[in-house]
Design an enzyme around this catalytic site. Structure first.
Site, short mmCIF file in Angstrom:
data_model
loop_
_atom_site.label_atom_id
_atom_site.label_comp_id
_atom_site.label_asym_id
_atom_site.label_seq_id
_atom_site.Cartn_x
_atom_site.Cartn_y
_atom_site.Cartn_z
N LYS A 45 0.80 -1.21 0.00
CA LYS A 45 0.00 0.00 0.00
C LYS A 45 0.85 1.27 0.00
O LYS A 45 0.37 2.33 -0.40
CB LYS A 45 -0.88 0.04 1.26
CG LYS A 45 -1.87 -1.08 1.38
CD LYS A 45 -2.56 -0.99 2.75
CE LYS A 45 -3.39 -2.22 3.01
NZ LYS A 45 -3.87 -2.24 4.40
N ASP A 105 14.33 -0.23 1.83
CA ASP A 105 14.91 -0.44 3.16
C ASP A 105 15.93 -1.58 3.07
O ASP A 105 17.04 -1.38 2.59
CB ASP A 105 13.75 -0.74 4.12
CG ASP A 105 14.14 -0.82 5.57
OD1 ASP A 105 15.08 -0.11 5.97
OD2 ASP A 105 13.51 -1.58 6.32
N ARG A 167 -0.61 6.81 7.48
CA ARG A 167 -0.40 6.95 6.04
C ARG A 167 -0.91 8.29 5.53
O ARG A 167 -0.46 8.80 4.51
CB ARG A 167 -1.15 5.84 5.28
CG ARG A 167 -0.64 4.43 5.53
CD ARG A 167 -1.25 3.49 4.51
NE ARG A 167 -1.12 2.08 4.88
CZ ARG A 167 -0.06 1.32 4.61
NH1 ARG A 167 0.99 1.84 4.00
NH2 ARG A 167 -0.04 0.05 4.97
P1 IMP Z 1 12.35 -3.80 2.23
O1 IMP Z 1 12.04 -5.13 1.63
O2 IMP Z 1 12.97 -3.96 3.59
O3 IMP Z 1 13.15 -2.88 1.35
O4 IMP Z 1 10.94 -3.22 2.56
C1 IMP Z 1 10.44 -2.07 2.07
C2 IMP Z 1 9.07 -1.89 2.67
O5 IMP Z 1 9.13 -1.87 4.11
C3 IMP Z 1 8.51 -0.54 2.28
O6 IMP Z 1 7.75 -0.64 1.10
C4 IMP Z 1 7.68 -0.16 3.48
O7 IMP Z 1 6.38 -0.70 3.34
C5 IMP Z 1 8.35 -0.85 4.64
N1 IMP Z 1 9.21 0.09 5.38
C6 IMP Z 1 10.55 0.10 5.42
N2 IMP Z 1 11.02 1.10 6.20
C7 IMP Z 1 9.94 1.75 6.65
C8 IMP Z 1 9.76 2.90 7.51
O8 IMP Z 1 10.69 3.56 8.00
N3 IMP Z 1 8.47 3.27 7.73
C9 IMP Z 1 7.40 2.60 7.21
N4 IMP Z 1 7.53 1.54 6.41
C10 IMP Z 1 8.78 1.11 6.14
MG MG Z 2 5.46 -1.02 1.62
#
Ligand code: IMP
Ligand code: MG
Length: 181
Positions: A45, A105, A167
């Site tokens: 989302k 992230d 959000r």
């Molecule tokens: P990744 O697979 O760890 O790169 O995940 C990315 C997803 O984690 C993003 O699309 C967000 O939904 C969530 N996410 C990562 N860091 C944050 C944050 O600081 N706040 C809120 N959601 C986060």
């Molecule tokens: Mg996400």
């Protein structure tokens, strides 16, 4: 009941700052994709607010699709496995795909998704992320378009949630420790 903004310790990026960032991302994409009809793929989302603002600055004949993905586990960090809850509704063979993410992230979500989509033989896949938190990278993912490189803090607002809340904040901020359940 307290107001939503009472839970925010610090505003990191204001509405105005985000607006300028989105505009500069859009103008880079407009220049790079001139004469083509790319497909923007938003990862729900989190990306819905960013996508809505970004595509209104795009002057190409583009189309838009969404995927719903969920990383297993909840809380403030990912476990690495990705579930596809809603796949694309369009065939992407031969298309120029631009993945639109709220925040990169660990990179685990996008590295999984890129492999998943490559099999369908798009002409190209690029990544446009509003935020990048490189300190936490676990998978090798290099975004093609990055809006803001952010510090290693859990942030909310402008589509980003904590436990599905916040959000709707028009800015991006850091939660007060007390706001975590
Ligand atoms: P990744 O697979 O760890 O790169 O995940 C990315 C997803 O984690 C993003 O699309 C967000 O939904 C969530 N996410 C990562 N860091 C944050 C944050 O600081 N706040 C809120 N959601 C986060
Ligand atoms: Mg996400």
């Amino acid at each position: 009941m307290s107001d939503i903004s009472d839970d925010i310790k610090q505003v990191l990026y204001s509405e105005e700052y985000i607006k300028n960032t989105v505009e500069s991302l859009a103008s880079r994409i407009n220049a790079d994709y001139k004469g083509t009809e790319p497909l923007f793929v938003g990862i729900l989302k989190g990306s819905f607010v960013f996508m809505a603002d970004l595509i209104r600055r795009i002057d190409l004949k583009c189309s838009v699709d969404f995927m719903v993905v969920s990383s297993y586990g909840s809380g403030t960090s990912t476990t690495g496995s990705v579930m596809i809850l809603k796949d694309l509704s369009e065939n992407i063979e031969g298309k120029n795909v631009i993945i639109v993410e709220d925040i990169l992230d660990s990179g685990l979500t996008l590295s999984y998704l890129i492999n998943y989509l490559q099999v369908r033989k798009p002409n190209s896949i690029k990544i446009c992320t509003l935020l990048d938190k490189p300190a936490r990278r676990r998978a090798k993912v290099l975004p093609d378009y990055t809006g803001i490189v952010c510090p290693d803090e859990f942030i909310v607002g402008y589509g980003l949630d904590y436990a599905e809340k916040y959000r709707n904040l028009p800015y991006i901020g850091v939660l007060k420790p007390g706001a975590y359940a």
